[in-house]
Design a protein around this motif. Structure first.
Motif, PDB file in Angstrom:
ATOM      1  N   GLN A  32       0.117  -3.410   5.487  1.00  0.00           N
ATOM      2  CA  GLN A  32       0.932  -3.105   6.657  1.00  0.00           C
ATOM      3  C   GLN A  32       2.362  -2.844   6.187  1.00  0.00           C
ATOM      4  O   GLN A  32       2.953  -3.667   5.491  1.00  0.00           O
ATOM      5  N   HIS A  33       2.901  -1.683   6.583  1.00  0.00           N
ATOM      6  CA  HIS A  33       4.280  -1.351   6.208  1.00  0.00           C
ATOM      7  C   HIS A  33       4.982  -0.714   7.394  1.00  0.00           C
ATOM      8  O   HIS A  33       4.360  -0.444   8.440  1.00  0.00           O
ATOM      9  N   THR A  34       6.259  -0.485   7.263  1.00  0.00           N
ATOM     10  CA  THR A  34       7.058  -0.055   8.413  1.00  0.00           C
ATOM     11  C   THR A  34       6.755   1.363   8.857  1.00  0.00           C
ATOM     12  O   THR A  34       7.214   1.779   9.927  1.00  0.00           O
ATOM     13  N   ARG A  35       5.958   2.098   8.084  1.00  0.00           N
ATOM     14  CA  ARG A  35       5.566   3.452   8.493  1.00  0.00           C
ATOM     15  C   ARG A  35       4.111   3.520   8.932  1.00  0.00           C
ATOM     16  O   ARG A  35       3.636   4.601   9.287  1.00  0.00           O
ATOM     17  N   GLY A  36       3.401   2.393   8.861  1.00  0.00           N
ATOM     18  CA  GLY A  36       2.002   2.421   9.260  1.00  0.00           C
ATOM     19  C   GLY A  36       1.163   1.454   8.440  1.00  0.00           C
ATOM     20  O   GLY A  36       1.634   0.406   7.991  1.00  0.00           O
ATOM     21  N   THR A  37      -0.085   1.843   8.242  1.00  0.00           N
ATOM     22  CA  THR A  37      -1.034   1.004   7.508  1.00  0.00           C
ATOM     23  C   THR A  37      -1.705   1.824   6.413  1.00  0.00           C
ATOM     24  O   THR A  37      -2.174   2.940   6.668  1.00  0.00           O
ATOM     25  N   LEU A  38      -1.744   1.280   5.216  1.00  0.00           N
ATOM     26  CA  LEU A  38      -2.406   1.924   4.080  1.00  0.00           C
ATOM     27  C   LEU A  38      -3.661   1.121   3.742  1.00  0.00           C
ATOM     28  O   LEU A  38      -3.597  -0.094   3.539  1.00  0.00           O
ATOM     29  N   ILE A  39      -4.810   1.810   3.674  1.00  0.00           N
ATOM     30  CA  ILE A  39      -6.079   1.177   3.326  1.00  0.00           C
ATOM     31  C   ILE A  39      -6.424   1.546   1.885  1.00  0.00           C
ATOM     32  O   ILE A  39      -6.420   2.728   1.526  1.00  0.00           O
ATOM     33  N   LEU A  40      -6.710   0.553   1.061  1.00  0.00           N
ATOM     34  CA  LEU A  40      -7.063   0.787  -0.342  1.00  0.00           C
ATOM     35  C   LEU A  40      -8.269  -0.047  -0.722  1.00  0.00           C
ATOM     36  O   LEU A  40      -8.499  -1.138  -0.165  1.00  0.00           O
ATOM     37  N   GLU A  41      -9.043   0.453  -1.696  1.00  0.00           N
ATOM     38  CA  GLU A  41     -10.055  -0.390  -2.315  1.00  0.00           C
ATOM     39  C   GLU A  41      -9.353  -1.498  -3.104  1.00  0.00           C
ATOM     40  O   GLU A  41      -8.273  -1.290  -3.661  1.00  0.00           O
TER      41      GLU A  41
END
Length: 389
Positions: free
Chosen positions: A303-312
């Motif tokens: 979770q970051h201030t520009r959205g959400t990043l999904i990673l393996e």
């Protein structure tokens, strides 16, 4: 595979034992000679080659001799277009084969290798491959993958595991310029420097033996320390590897990396992600989404201030650094200034745990018992019973 810091070799072996062990490479019974191709240099503009007994440099395709050098005389190989040139003579070819003369090894940038070298243009720059007998290759793997002083049965188990891993890769890429890299991307391989009697004894004592499943070479993955349970390889490497199943591994609970803690600032996490090409804002939270049955993170959300990043999970570990985030079996605790990672084990977790194998050998388990524990579906068979890779 995971590399351990090497310890200084002991001096307790008799010289006679050392001499006998280092003669392991003489022909023995039905042990068929096989060669493996190991990438030992890439991305170079020039490469220096030499040998204690002189060099012969040939056209790699036709076998024509292009140059001969005296004892310890250096030749520099450079790239011109798609041709590899010998700077001292101007002769060249698309591929050069560099053979030692009256010596067992050839030097590349000061590093000694058994067998010979092939140098060619790969991706616009020079690359070198060490073409070496499979059993000789194992000497250069064991001395770097297993620390000095470990019990002999653990070293034997690793000899069979490393041989199997190499044969499996040879089978997957039989016509490739190289089968394996000399780094943790495959198996750590340091060439001939530092060969020791312990490794020679283990290689000779298991000569030609590999792990199989269904009569074929087994994908014998291994790692440094499981932290208490090995992983199903299909969760690490994909559905094609469902025969490498995870096991509960109490033997690895005493390894130095069974439990670890790493503290990273928010700026460290953000910088690593940005260098990896991820467009993110300020990282606020890291949470797991999917875990494997052994508890390792398969997918997480940042979770970051520009959205959400999904990673393996394994990709996140690569980005942050495999030596910092030692495994994907971790919890994350956030505070105002950064993140604390609390984890177990070191490595991907699939297959044999090297520290677990040591603990088993310390408890007098034999190498076959160690291998059966970590690879319950595999069996040991002679390489000569299989089709050549």
């Amino acid at each position: 595979m995971r590399r351990h810091r090497r310890l200084r070799p002991g001096r307790g072996l008799l010289q006679a034992t050392l001499t006998v062990c280092l003669l392991w490479y003489l022909p023995v019974g039905v042990a068929a000679a096989q060669t493996v191709r190991v990438l030992v240099a890439e991305g170079r503009t020039a490469l220096r080659v030499a040998s204690p007994g002189g060099l012969t440099i040939k056209d790699g395709a036709g076998g024509r001799i292009l140059a001969q050098r005296g004892i310890r005389e250096t030749s520099q190989l450079i790239l011109r277009g798609s041709t590899v040139l010998i700077r001292e003579t101007g002769a060249g070819a698309a591929t050069l084969a560099v053979w030692p003369g009256r010596a067992a090894t050839v030097d590349l940038e000061g590093q000694a290798y058994r067998g010979y070298l092939e140098v060619a243009r790969v991706n616009g720059s020079l690359a070198a491959v060490n073409v070496v007998d499979l059993e000789e290759y194992l000497l250069g793997v064991l001395k770097d993958e297993i620390p000095q002083g470990w019990p002999g049965e653990a070293v034997k188990a690793m000899a069979i595991t490393a041989r199997t891993y190499a044969v499996y890769q040879m089978q997957q890429n039989p016509g490739a310029f190289f089968h394996l890299r000399a780094t943790t991307a495959s198996q750590v391989y340091g060439g001939a420097a530092g060969e020791d009697a312990r490794a020679a004894w283990a290689v000779q004592g298991t000569r030609g033996q590999i792990l199989t499943f269904g009569g074929e070479p087994y994908p014998a993955f291994y790692h440094s320390c499981s932290g208490g349970a090995t992983e199903d390889a299909l969760d690490v490497f994909g559905a094609n590897f469902d025969t490498v199943i995870g096991v509960r591994d109490d033997f690895s609970l005493t390894c130095p990396y069974a439990f670890w803690i790493e503290r990273l600032s928010a700026q460290q996490v953000e910088g690593a992600l940005q260098r990896a090409g991820q467009s993110i804002g300020r990282v606020v939270r890291i949470e797991d989404l999917v875990r494997s049955r052994t508890g390792r993170i398969l997918r997480l959300a940042i979770q970051h201030t520009r959205g959400t990043l999904i990673l393996e999970g394994k990709r996140f570990r690569e980005i942050l650094g495999n030596d910092l985030i030692r495994s994907t079996d971790f919890e994350v605790r956030a505070d105002a200034s950064g993140f604390t990672f609390v984890g177990r084990g070191w490595g991907h977790g699939g297959g044999l745990s090297q520290w677990g194998a040591k603990a088993m050998a310390d408890l007098a388990y034999q190498h076959r018992e160690i291998l059966k524990f970590y690879y319950p579906l595999a069996e040991i068979r002679p390489l000569t019973a299989l089709a050549s890779p």
